[in-house]
Structures are given as C-alpha cells and as structure tokens.
Design a protein around this motif. Structure first.
Motif, PDB file in Angstrom:
ATOM      1  N   GLN A   1     -33.946 -16.337  -0.268  1.00 58.06           N
ATOM      2  CA  GLN A   1     -33.885 -17.785  -0.069  1.00 58.06           C
ATOM      3  C   GLN A   1     -34.115 -18.151   1.391  1.00 58.06           C
ATOM      4  O   GLN A   1     -34.764 -19.150   1.692  1.00 58.06           O
ATOM      5  CB  GLN A   1     -32.538 -18.334  -0.543  1.00 58.06           C
ATOM      6  CG  GLN A   1     -32.354 -18.249  -2.042  1.00 58.06           C
ATOM      7  CD  GLN A   1     -30.936 -18.515  -2.479  1.00 58.06           C
ATOM      8  OE1 GLN A   1     -29.978 -18.227  -1.765  1.00 58.06           O
ATOM      9  NE2 GLN A   1     -30.781 -19.067  -3.682  1.00 58.06           N
ATOM     10  N   ARG A   2     -33.639 -17.312   2.314  1.00 60.80           N
ATOM     11  CA  ARG A   2     -33.844 -17.588   3.747  1.00 60.80           C
ATOM     12  C   ARG A   2     -35.312 -17.482   4.139  1.00 60.80           C
ATOM     13  O   ARG A   2     -35.747 -18.112   5.107  1.00 60.80           O
ATOM     14  CB  ARG A   2     -33.007 -16.624   4.589  1.00 60.80           C
ATOM     15  CG  ARG A   2     -31.549 -16.980   4.576  1.00 60.80           C
ATOM     16  CD  ARG A   2     -30.764 -16.180   5.605  1.00 60.80           C
ATOM     17  NE  ARG A   2     -29.362 -16.516   5.475  1.00 60.80           N
ATOM     18  CZ  ARG A   2     -28.428 -15.664   5.123  1.00 60.80           C
ATOM     19  NH1 ARG A   2     -28.722 -14.402   4.899  1.00 60.80           N
ATOM     20  NH2 ARG A   2     -27.183 -16.051   5.008  1.00 60.80           N
ATOM     21  N   LYS A   3     -36.081 -16.685   3.411  1.00 65.16           N
ATOM     22  CA  LYS A   3     -37.521 -16.591   3.677  1.00 65.16           C
ATOM     23  C   LYS A   3     -38.231 -17.880   3.285  1.00 65.16           C
ATOM     24  O   LYS A   3     -39.249 -18.228   3.871  1.00 65.16           O
ATOM     25  CB  LYS A   3     -38.122 -15.411   2.908  1.00 65.16           C
ATOM     26  CG  LYS A   3     -37.689 -14.061   3.436  1.00 65.16           C
ATOM     27  CD  LYS A   3     -38.264 -12.943   2.599  1.00 65.16           C
ATOM     28  CE  LYS A   3     -37.730 -11.584   3.050  1.00 65.16           C
ATOM     29  NZ  LYS A   3     -38.199 -10.503   2.172  1.00 65.16           N
ATOM     30  N   ILE A   4     -37.694 -18.574   2.308  1.00 62.03           N
ATOM     31  CA  ILE A   4     -38.299 -19.823   1.829  1.00 62.03           C
ATOM     32  C   ILE A   4     -37.805 -21.012   2.641  1.00 62.03           C
ATOM     33  O   ILE A   4     -38.583 -21.835   3.116  1.00 62.03           O
ATOM     34  CB  ILE A   4     -37.969 -20.033   0.335  1.00 62.03           C
ATOM     35  CG1 ILE A   4     -38.576 -18.917  -0.501  1.00 62.03           C
ATOM     36  CG2 ILE A   4     -38.460 -21.401  -0.146  1.00 62.03           C
ATOM     37  CD1 ILE A   4     -38.070 -18.856  -1.927  1.00 62.03           C
ATOM     38  N   PHE A   5     -36.501 -21.114   2.806  1.00 62.30           N
ATOM     39  CA  PHE A   5     -35.885 -22.275   3.453  1.00 62.30           C
ATOM     40  C   PHE A   5     -35.654 -21.996   4.935  1.00 62.30           C
ATOM     41  O   PHE A   5     -34.544 -21.774   5.393  1.00 62.30           O
ATOM     42  CB  PHE A   5     -34.578 -22.640   2.747  1.00 62.30           C
ATOM     43  CG  PHE A   5     -34.783 -23.029   1.317  1.00 62.30           C
ATOM     44  CD1 PHE A   5     -35.332 -24.255   0.989  1.00 62.30           C
ATOM     45  CD2 PHE A   5     -34.445 -22.157   0.291  1.00 62.30           C
ATOM     46  CE1 PHE A   5     -35.534 -24.613  -0.330  1.00 62.30           C
ATOM     47  CE2 PHE A   5     -34.640 -22.503  -1.031  1.00 62.30           C
ATOM     48  CZ  PHE A   5     -35.186 -23.729  -1.345  1.00 62.30           C
ATOM     49  N   LYS A   6     -36.739 -22.028   5.679  1.00 67.24           N
ATOM     50  CA  LYS A   6     -36.688 -21.789   7.122  1.00 67.24           C
ATOM     51  C   LYS A   6     -36.298 -23.087   7.847  1.00 67.24           C
ATOM     52  O   LYS A   6     -36.292 -24.162   7.263  1.00 67.24           O
ATOM     53  CB  LYS A   6     -38.039 -21.299   7.606  1.00 67.24           C
ATOM     54  CG  LYS A   6     -38.429 -19.955   7.009  1.00 67.24           C
ATOM     55  CD  LYS A   6     -39.733 -19.480   7.608  1.00 67.24           C
ATOM     56  CE  LYS A   6     -40.155 -18.181   7.012  1.00 67.24           C
ATOM     57  NZ  LYS A   6     -39.476 -17.033   7.508  1.00 67.24           N
ATOM     58  N   ASP A   7     -35.991 -22.953   9.126  1.00 68.23           N
ATOM     59  CA  ASP A   7     -35.561 -24.096   9.934  1.00 68.23           C
ATOM     60  C   ASP A   7     -36.533 -25.267   9.837  1.00 68.23           C
ATOM     61  O   ASP A   7     -36.127 -26.412   9.654  1.00 68.23           O
ATOM     62  CB  ASP A   7     -35.411 -23.694  11.399  1.00 68.23           C
ATOM     63  CG  ASP A   7     -34.271 -22.716  11.628  1.00 68.23           C
ATOM     64  OD1 ASP A   7     -33.637 -22.266  10.649  1.00 68.23           O
ATOM     65  OD2 ASP A   7     -34.021 -22.388  12.808  1.00 68.23           O
ATOM     66  N   GLU A   8     -37.818 -24.992   9.960  1.00 69.09           N
ATOM     67  CA  GLU A   8     -38.825 -26.052   9.954  1.00 69.09           C
ATOM     68  C   GLU A   8     -38.836 -26.792   8.616  1.00 69.09           C
ATOM     69  O   GLU A   8     -39.017 -28.006   8.572  1.00 69.09           O
ATOM     70  CB  GLU A   8     -40.226 -25.492  10.241  1.00 69.09           C
ATOM     71  CG  GLU A   8     -40.386 -24.886  11.611  1.00 69.09           C
ATOM     72  CD  GLU A   8     -39.779 -23.490  11.744  1.00 69.09           C
ATOM     73  OE1 GLU A   8     -39.642 -22.777  10.717  1.00 69.09           O
ATOM     74  OE2 GLU A   8     -39.415 -23.124  12.874  1.00 69.09           O
ATOM     75  N   MET A   9     -38.642 -26.049   7.535  1.00 70.71           N
ATOM     76  CA  MET A   9     -38.627 -26.664   6.211  1.00 70.71           C
ATOM     77  C   MET A   9     -37.420 -27.587   6.066  1.00 70.71           C
ATOM     78  O   MET A   9     -37.519 -28.687   5.525  1.00 70.71           O
ATOM     79  CB  MET A   9     -38.604 -25.587   5.135  1.00 70.71           C
ATOM     80  CG  MET A   9     -38.745 -26.127   3.727  1.00 70.71           C
ATOM     81  SD  MET A   9     -37.154 -26.486   3.006  1.00 70.71           S
ATOM     82  CE  MET A   9     -37.592 -26.659   1.320  1.00 70.71           C
ATOM     83  N   LEU A  10     -36.267 -27.153   6.561  1.00 68.96           N
ATOM     84  CA  LEU A  10     -35.067 -27.976   6.478  1.00 68.96           C
ATOM     85  C   LEU A  10     -35.203 -29.234   7.341  1.00 68.96           C
ATOM     86  O   LEU A  10     -34.810 -30.324   6.934  1.00 68.96           O
ATOM     87  CB  LEU A  10     -33.837 -27.173   6.894  1.00 68.96           C
ATOM     88  CG  LEU A  10     -33.477 -25.998   5.975  1.00 68.96           C
ATOM     89  CD1 LEU A  10     -32.301 -25.226   6.546  1.00 68.96           C
ATOM     90  CD2 LEU A  10     -33.189 -26.466   4.568  1.00 68.96           C
ATOM     91  N   LYS A  11     -35.770 -29.088   8.526  1.00 63.25           N
ATOM     92  CA  LYS A  11     -35.986 -30.246   9.393  1.00 63.25           C
ATOM     93  C   LYS A  11     -36.949 -31.229   8.741  1.00 63.25           C
ATOM     94  O   LYS A  11     -36.734 -32.443   8.786  1.00 63.25           O
ATOM     95  CB  LYS A  11     -36.523 -29.806  10.754  1.00 63.25           C
ATOM     96  CG  LYS A  11     -35.477 -29.097  11.595  1.00 63.25           C
ATOM     97  CD  LYS A  11     -36.049 -28.653  12.922  1.00 63.25           C
ATOM     98  CE  LYS A  11     -35.001 -27.948  13.763  1.00 63.25           C
ATOM     99  NZ  LYS A  11     -35.506 -27.621  15.102  1.00 63.25           N
ATOM    100  N   ASP A  12     -38.004 -30.716   8.126  1.00 61.45           N
ATOM    101  CA  ASP A  12     -38.964 -31.574   7.430  1.00 61.45           C
ATOM    102  C   ASP A  12     -38.285 -32.305   6.275  1.00 61.45           C
ATOM    103  O   ASP A  12     -38.529 -33.489   6.048  1.00 61.45           O
ATOM    104  CB  ASP A  12     -40.146 -30.751   6.920  1.00 61.45           C
ATOM    105  CG  ASP A  12     -41.142 -31.614   6.178  1.00 61.45           C
ATOM    106  OD1 ASP A  12     -41.795 -32.455   6.832  1.00 61.45           O
ATOM    107  OD2 ASP A  12     -41.253 -31.459   4.939  1.00 61.45           O
ATOM    108  N   LEU A  13     -37.444 -31.604   5.567  1.00 63.71           N
ATOM    109  CA  LEU A  13     -36.709 -32.201   4.454  1.00 63.71           C
ATOM    110  C   LEU A  13     -35.890 -33.400   4.952  1.00 63.71           C
ATOM    111  O   LEU A  13     -35.959 -34.493   4.382  1.00 63.71           O
ATOM    112  CB  LEU A  13     -35.794 -31.142   3.839  1.00 63.71           C
ATOM    113  CG  LEU A  13     -35.168 -31.414   2.496  1.00 63.71           C
ATOM    114  CD1 LEU A  13     -36.232 -31.404   1.405  1.00 63.71           C
ATOM    115  CD2 LEU A  13     -34.122 -30.360   2.202  1.00 63.71           C
TER     116      LEU A  13
END
Length: 107
Positions: free
Chosen positions: A42-54
């Motif tokens: 899951q950490r490979k998918i939900f990286k920092d940039e993805m969470l910030k974009d969300l």
C-alpha cells in the motif's frame, strides 16, 4: 482516547474546500506516522505526492470535525474509501493518519 476521534460536526464540502484552498502542496506535511497503518504494498501506491494531490485536488465524499479539532476527510478511490485525519494549522496541514476503509462512519 477513542472519544477524541469521534466526529462531532459534519463540515460542508464547500466549507472544507474554502479552508484548504489557501494552502499549497509544500504546506502539507506527510510523515512516517501518516502511513504507519499501511502495509508495504500500500505504501508503494499511496506515496506522499498522491496524498497531497488527494487533499489539494480531489473532492471528499464526507468531512467531519473530530472532538480533538482534527478533520476527518473521506475520499473515494476505486472500490475503497480513504480516510485522512488532518490537523489544519494557520501555516500548514499535518496529515496525521491515513486509513483505507470500506465504509463511511455512522453519524
């Protein structure tokens, strides 16, 4: 402890968007604690940039203010619901914790 995470007030989606629109991605703080509940895959998918974009660019399904004054924001992602606990300060947004769940809370 559990009571501090209870949602005590629903925040209108537009109100939440108005609050976060004044921040930029550099002001969103993601730490190891944010993703500690995720497994390695899951950490490979939900990286920092993805969470910030969300946080910055996606419209949440539900936002609630918790007893501890943190915001619980729920986002749809494919078949899952992502729950982000956000501590919004004057100069930054701390992404406290991130969960993957399959349902919205009962209010």
């Amino acid at each position: 402890m559990a009571d501090s995470h209870r949602i005590v007030r629903i925040i209108e989606i537009n109100e939440f968007i108005q609050i976060i629109k004044y921040y930029n991605e550099n002001q969103i703080i993601i730490t190891k604690h944010t993703t500690f509940r995720l497994n390695q895959e899951q950490r490979k998918i939900f990286k920092d940039e993805m969470l910030k974009d969300l946080i910055m660019n996606q419209v949440p399904m539900l936002v609630g203010l918790q007893t501890n004054n943190s915001y619980a924001a729920f986002y749809r992602c494919e078949q899952e619901i992502l729950k982000l606990i956000l501590d919004i300060k004057i100069d930054k947004i701390n992404a406290v914790t991130f969960y993957i769940t399959n349902k919205l809370p009962r209010l």
